[in-house]
Design a protein around this motif. Structure first.
Motif, mmCIF file in Angstrom:
data_model
loop_
_atom_site.group_PDB
_atom_site.id
_atom_site.type_symbol
_atom_site.label_atom_id
_atom_site.label_comp_id
_atom_site.label_asym_id
_atom_site.label_seq_id
_atom_site.Cartn_x
_atom_site.Cartn_y
_atom_site.Cartn_z
ATOM 1 N N TYR A 63 0.761 -1.159 -0.144
ATOM 2 C CA TYR A 63 0.155 0.029 -0.016
ATOM 3 C C TYR A 63 0.839 1.209 0.092
ATOM 4 C CZ TYR A 63 -3.564 3.238 0.422
ATOM 5 O OH TYR A 63 -4.460 4.521 0.382
ATOM 6 N N LYS A 64 1.632 1.702 -1.131
ATOM 7 C CA LYS A 64 2.353 2.903 -1.191
ATOM 8 C C LYS A 64 1.245 3.667 -2.375
ATOM 9 C CE LYS A 64 6.650 0.910 -0.574
ATOM 10 N NZ LYS A 64 7.190 -0.130 -0.828
ATOM 11 N N ASN A 65 0.695 4.611 -1.867
ATOM 12 C CA ASN A 65 -0.122 5.614 -2.630
ATOM 13 C C ASN A 65 0.523 6.253 -3.631
ATOM 14 O OD1 ASN A 65 -2.102 7.369 -3.368
ATOM 15 N ND2 ASN A 65 -3.109 7.677 -1.281
ATOM 16 N N ALA A 66 -0.046 5.973 -4.883
ATOM 17 C CA ALA A 66 0.697 6.842 -6.079
ATOM 18 C C ALA A 66 0.362 8.325 -5.853
ATOM 19 C CB ALA A 66 0.200 6.176 -7.318
ATOM 20 N N TYR A 67 -0.595 8.966 -5.179
ATOM 21 C CA TYR A 67 -0.831 10.156 -5.139
ATOM 22 C C TYR A 67 -0.478 10.655 -3.654
ATOM 23 C CZ TYR A 67 -2.977 9.314 -9.698
ATOM 24 O OH TYR A 67 -3.540 8.803 -10.848
ATOM 25 N N PRO A 68 0.469 11.390 -3.522
ATOM 26 C CA PRO A 68 0.695 11.607 -1.947
ATOM 27 C C PRO A 68 -0.005 12.744 -1.484
ATOM 28 C CG PRO A 68 2.330 12.556 -3.460
ATOM 29 C CD PRO A 68 1.577 11.542 -4.372
ATOM 30 N N ASN A 69 -0.854 13.606 -2.312
ATOM 31 C CA ASN A 69 -1.428 14.626 -1.804
ATOM 32 C C ASN A 69 -3.064 14.607 -1.994
ATOM 33 O OD1 ASN A 69 0.717 16.172 -1.048
ATOM 34 N ND2 ASN A 69 0.959 16.999 -3.235
ATOM 35 N N TYR A 70 -3.378 13.370 -2.478
ATOM 36 C CA TYR A 70 -4.693 12.968 -3.020
ATOM 37 C C TYR A 70 -5.001 11.490 -2.127
ATOM 38 C CZ TYR A 70 -8.950 11.936 -5.246
ATOM 39 O OH TYR A 70 -10.597 11.377 -5.187
ATOM 40 N N HIS A 71 -6.015 11.596 -1.267
ATOM 41 C CA HIS A 71 -6.246 10.206 -0.590
ATOM 42 C C HIS A 71 -6.951 9.296 -1.349
ATOM 43 C CE1 HIS A 71 -7.310 7.368 2.510
ATOM 44 N NE2 HIS A 71 -8.497 7.144 2.049
ATOM 45 N N VAL A 72 -6.238 8.122 -1.770
ATOM 46 C CA VAL A 72 -6.719 7.068 -2.381
ATOM 47 C C VAL A 72 -6.746 5.866 -1.529
ATOM 48 C CG1 VAL A 72 -6.275 5.353 -4.138
ATOM 49 C CG2 VAL A 72 -5.564 7.693 -4.466
ATOM 50 N N PRO A 73 -8.014 5.291 -1.057
ATOM 51 C CA PRO A 73 -8.218 4.457 -0.111
ATOM 52 C C PRO A 73 -7.369 3.088 -0.266
ATOM 53 C CG PRO A 73 -10.150 4.616 -1.455
ATOM 54 C CD PRO A 73 -9.422 5.697 -1.889
ATOM 55 N N LYS A 74 -7.121 2.321 0.777
ATOM 56 C CA LYS A 74 -6.473 1.102 0.755
ATOM 57 C C LYS A 74 -7.690 0.170 0.629
ATOM 58 C CE LYS A 74 -4.374 -2.020 3.852
ATOM 59 N NZ LYS A 74 -3.836 -2.557 5.183
ATOM 60 N N ILE A 75 -7.257 -0.552 -0.576
ATOM 61 C CA ILE A 75 -8.085 -1.742 -0.829
ATOM 62 C C ILE A 75 -7.580 -3.059 -0.595
ATOM 63 C CG2 ILE A 75 -9.216 -0.368 -2.573
ATOM 64 C CD1 ILE A 75 -7.672 -1.686 -4.799
ATOM 65 N N GLY A 76 -6.351 -3.153 -0.523
ATOM 66 C CA GLY A 76 -5.796 -4.600 -0.239
ATOM 67 C C GLY A 76 -6.272 -5.095 1.325
ATOM 68 N N GLY A 77 -6.851 -6.117 1.411
ATOM 69 C CA GLY A 77 -7.322 -6.523 2.926
ATOM 70 C C GLY A 77 -8.689 -6.015 3.208
ATOM 71 N N GLN A 78 -9.422 -5.219 2.296
ATOM 72 C CA GLN A 78 -10.701 -4.909 2.752
ATOM 73 C C GLN A 78 -11.548 -6.110 2.415
ATOM 74 O OE1 GLN A 78 -12.003 -2.198 3.764
ATOM 75 N NE2 GLN A 78 -10.123 -0.805 3.590
ATOM 76 N N PRO A 79 -12.801 -6.173 3.385
ATOM 77 C CA PRO A 79 -13.715 -7.234 3.234
ATOM 78 C C PRO A 79 -14.232 -7.399 1.828
ATOM 79 C CG PRO A 79 -14.424 -5.990 5.088
ATOM 80 C CD PRO A 79 -13.105 -5.227 4.245
ATOM 81 N N ALA A 80 -14.297 -8.864 1.316
ATOM 82 C CA ALA A 80 -14.877 -8.803 -0.054
ATOM 83 C C ALA A 80 -16.233 -8.335 -0.345
ATOM 84 C CB ALA A 80 -14.782 -10.281 -0.167
ATOM 85 N N GLU A 81 -17.064 -8.140 0.617
ATOM 86 C CA GLU A 81 -18.306 -7.791 0.467
ATOM 87 C C GLU A 81 -18.333 -6.203 0.205
ATOM 88 O OE1 GLU A 81 -21.970 -6.869 3.367
ATOM 89 O OE2 GLU A 81 -21.631 -9.023 3.032
ATOM 90 N N TYR A 82 -17.629 -5.498 1.143
ATOM 91 C CA TYR A 82 -17.160 -4.110 0.766
ATOM 92 C C TYR A 82 -16.765 -4.007 -0.603
ATOM 93 C CZ TYR A 82 -14.920 0.363 0.785
ATOM 94 O OH TYR A 82 -14.534 1.598 0.688
ATOM 95 N N LEU A 83 -15.645 -4.337 -1.188
ATOM 96 C CA LEU A 83 -15.128 -4.403 -2.470
ATOM 97 C C LEU A 83 -15.996 -4.738 -3.600
ATOM 98 C CD1 LEU A 83 -11.857 -5.784 -1.467
ATOM 99 C CD2 LEU A 83 -12.093 -3.671 -2.036
ATOM 100 N N VAL A 84 -17.031 -5.707 -3.277
ATOM 101 C CA VAL A 84 -18.013 -6.093 -4.491
ATOM 102 C C VAL A 84 -19.014 -4.899 -4.324
ATOM 103 C CG1 VAL A 84 -19.837 -7.423 -4.803
ATOM 104 C CG2 VAL A 84 -17.882 -8.467 -4.373
ATOM 105 N N ASN A 85 -19.556 -4.250 -3.178
ATOM 106 C CA ASN A 85 -20.416 -3.298 -3.022
ATOM 107 C C ASN A 85 -19.854 -1.949 -3.793
ATOM 108 O OD1 ASN A 85 -22.436 -4.898 -1.845
ATOM 109 N ND2 ASN A 85 -21.862 -4.405 0.145
ATOM 110 N N ALA A 86 -18.710 -1.782 -3.518
ATOM 111 C CA ALA A 86 -18.209 -0.377 -4.089
ATOM 112 C C ALA A 86 -17.879 -0.365 -5.558
ATOM 113 C CB ALA A 86 -16.776 -0.135 -3.502
ATOM 114 N N LEU A 87 -17.811 -1.644 -5.858
ATOM 115 C CA LEU A 87 -17.144 -1.842 -7.560
ATOM 116 C C LEU A 87 -18.537 -1.844 -8.276
ATOM 117 C CD1 LEU A 87 -14.163 -4.150 -7.778
ATOM 118 C CD2 LEU A 87 -14.304 -1.904 -8.451
ATOM 119 N N THR A 88 -19.512 -2.408 -7.926
ATOM 120 C CA THR A 88 -20.967 -2.542 -8.287
ATOM 121 C C THR A 88 -21.641 -1.144 -8.266
ATOM 122 O OG1 THR A 88 -21.160 -4.809 -7.508
ATOM 123 C CG2 THR A 88 -23.020 -3.524 -8.339
#
Length: 123
Positions: A63-88
């Motif tokens: 988890y090395k954010n490519a945008y140091p001045n813009y918050h990009v959320p951590k997605i590795g390790g997030q619950p599968a249900e959260y990721l499915v809901n977000a992408l959907t």
């Protein structure tokens, strides 16, 4: 100034989103909401292959954010249900972010389940 690769990526995302939007208008509306559909079983190995574009912004490995001045959320390790809901939600347009909406347009429901299975397995 944008780098040529970034410009090409933006153009590709825009073209994909336009094509997906055009395809959506010619297809029949979805029958039932995702919550009513049975959950698909995700394949982490297939998901690994699909997440290559995620690394550019989310920097999944370590988890090395490519945008140091813009918050990009951590997605590795997030619950599968959260990721499915977000992408959907991005795919349907109910969650707003132009890049994520363009990315999600190219994913099938199985792709989303596979991506979520892989990303949720990361610690």
């Amino acid at each position: 100034m944008m780098r040529p690769l970034m410009i090409a990526a933006c153009l590709a995302l825009t073209a994909a989103a336009s094509a997906a939007a055009a395809q959506e208008t010619t297809q029949a509306p979805a029958a039932a909401p995702a919550s009513a559909a049975p959950a698909l079983k995700g394949d982490p190995q297939a998901g690994r292959q699909l997440t290559y574009t995620c690394h550019g912004c989310h920097g999944v490995t370590g988890y090395k954010n490519a945008y140091p001045n813009y918050h990009v959320p951590k997605i590795g390790g997030q619950p599968a249900e959260y990721l499915v809901n977000a992408l959907t939600e991005y795919k349907r347009g109910t969650r707003k972010h132009p890049t994520m909406q363009a990315q999600s347009q190219s994913f099938s429901d199985q792709d989303i389940a596979d991506i979520a299975a892989f990303l949720s397995s990361l610690k």
